[in-house]
Write a protein that holds these residues in place. Sequence first.
Motif, PDB file in Angstrom:
ATOM      1  N   LEU A 140       0.954  -1.285  -0.074  1.00 32.04           N
ATOM      2  CA  LEU A 140      -0.264  -0.082   0.025  1.00 32.04           C
ATOM      3  C   LEU A 140       0.789   1.366  -0.255  1.00 32.04           C
ATOM      4  O   LEU A 140       0.541   2.199  -0.535  1.00 32.04           O
ATOM      5  CB  LEU A 140      -0.869   0.093   1.247  1.00 32.04           C
ATOM      6  CG  LEU A 140      -1.994  -0.949   1.229  1.00 32.04           C
ATOM      7  CD1 LEU A 140      -3.138  -0.751   2.532  1.00 32.04           C
ATOM      8  CD2 LEU A 140      -3.045  -0.558  -0.018  1.00 32.04           C
ATOM      9  N   LEU A 141       1.911   1.302   0.781  1.00 32.22           N
ATOM     10  CA  LEU A 141       2.733   2.222   0.770  1.00 32.22           C
ATOM     11  C   LEU A 141       3.289   2.673  -0.722  1.00 32.22           C
ATOM     12  O   LEU A 141       3.530   3.658  -0.787  1.00 32.22           O
ATOM     13  CB  LEU A 141       3.892   2.180   1.959  1.00 32.22           C
ATOM     14  CG  LEU A 141       4.814   3.486   2.305  1.00 32.22           C
ATOM     15  CD1 LEU A 141       4.101   4.673   2.509  1.00 32.22           C
ATOM     16  CD2 LEU A 141       5.834   3.028   3.229  1.00 32.22           C
ATOM     17  N   TYR A 142       3.760   1.625  -0.961  1.00 36.64           N
ATOM     18  CA  TYR A 142       4.484   1.818  -2.491  1.00 36.64           C
ATOM     19  C   TYR A 142       3.429   2.271  -3.500  1.00 36.64           C
ATOM     20  O   TYR A 142       3.989   3.298  -4.255  1.00 36.64           O
ATOM     21  CB  TYR A 142       4.854   0.537  -3.058  1.00 36.64           C
ATOM     22  CG  TYR A 142       5.722   0.558  -4.613  1.00 36.64           C
ATOM     23  CD1 TYR A 142       6.888   1.043  -4.512  1.00 36.64           C
ATOM     24  CD2 TYR A 142       4.649   0.160  -5.576  1.00 36.64           C
ATOM     25  CE1 TYR A 142       7.433   1.103  -5.875  1.00 36.64           C
ATOM     26  CE2 TYR A 142       5.585   0.416  -6.960  1.00 36.64           C
ATOM     27  CZ  TYR A 142       6.671   0.931  -6.960  1.00 36.64           C
ATOM     28  OH  TYR A 142       7.144   1.007  -8.226  1.00 36.64           O
ATOM     29  N   GLY A 143       2.350   1.825  -3.296  1.00 32.34           N
ATOM     30  CA  GLY A 143       1.214   2.203  -4.090  1.00 32.34           C
ATOM     31  C   GLY A 143       0.850   3.662  -4.103  1.00 32.34           C
ATOM     32  O   GLY A 143       0.375   4.795  -4.702  1.00 32.34           O
ATOM     33  N   ALA A 144       0.689   4.219  -2.449  1.00 38.30           N
ATOM     34  CA  ALA A 144       0.515   5.506  -2.294  1.00 38.30           C
ATOM     35  C   ALA A 144       1.838   6.523  -2.844  1.00 38.30           C
ATOM     36  O   ALA A 144       1.289   7.479  -3.422  1.00 38.30           O
ATOM     37  CB  ALA A 144       0.627   5.765  -0.852  1.00 38.30           C
ATOM     38  N   VAL A 145       2.999   5.979  -2.764  1.00 36.28           N
ATOM     39  CA  VAL A 145       4.242   6.858  -3.207  1.00 36.28           C
ATOM     40  C   VAL A 145       3.840   6.990  -4.911  1.00 36.28           C
ATOM     41  O   VAL A 145       4.132   7.941  -5.307  1.00 36.28           O
ATOM     42  CB  VAL A 145       5.362   6.278  -2.797  1.00 36.28           C
ATOM     43  CG1 VAL A 145       6.508   6.666  -3.418  1.00 36.28           C
ATOM     44  CG2 VAL A 145       5.409   6.294  -1.188  1.00 36.28           C
ATOM     45  N   SER A 146       3.639   5.973  -5.437  1.00 39.12           N
ATOM     46  CA  SER A 146       3.622   5.832  -6.889  1.00 39.12           C
ATOM     47  C   SER A 146       2.333   6.837  -7.431  1.00 39.12           C
ATOM     48  O   SER A 146       2.501   7.603  -8.158  1.00 39.12           O
ATOM     49  CB  SER A 146       3.280   4.452  -7.516  1.00 39.12           C
ATOM     50  OG  SER A 146       2.997   4.533  -8.793  1.00 39.12           O
TER      51      SER A 146
END
Length: 189
Positions: free
Chosen positions: A108-114
């Motif tokens: 989720l964090l990677y998706g939010a950063v992306s």
Amino acid sequence: MLALMQRFIRAVDAVNYRVGRVIMYGIFVLMGILLWSSISKTFFLPTLWTLEMAQFVMVAYYILGGPYSVQLGSNVRMDLLYGEWSIRKKAWFDLFTVLFLIFYLCVLLYGAVSSTAYSLGYWGTEPFSFFSGLVTGAEEIGHMERSPTAWRPYLWPIKSIMILGMFLMLLQCLSELFKDVLRLKGESI
């Protein structure tokens, strides 16, 4: 190592406690926005911003309040078997299951950063390098994403709040993992 874990637990719990205590008053902000929406629709011209702003406030309330909820143990659990277990068995089970949650939060964090990088005008495949490039001056902000509604606010602020919330939740889950390890070692928390 145990002293380092305890310091990490105290620091993360203190941050999430303070953030959670401030964010819990966000419900009044949400109520104020919705009250203004009702009043403006009844007596004046309807405003364009109220519905979307209420959604943004609710997202911030939910995302930033999650770590506080986990810290207090007020998250939803299936207590059918768990409630009868010993503290040691609960710690083993929590230790095992929090690893899945940590993996999920990393995704989720990677998706939010992306998604935040995209909202700032980055269309590449390396969002972390984009943000490090912003800091060093190697990257520039492109055409910023806006909501397709009539109000058309920029989306990067709420997406940045998502990053912060996911990061705080990840830290809180690591704190819970360390608490379980300390419980299994017989240490006081």
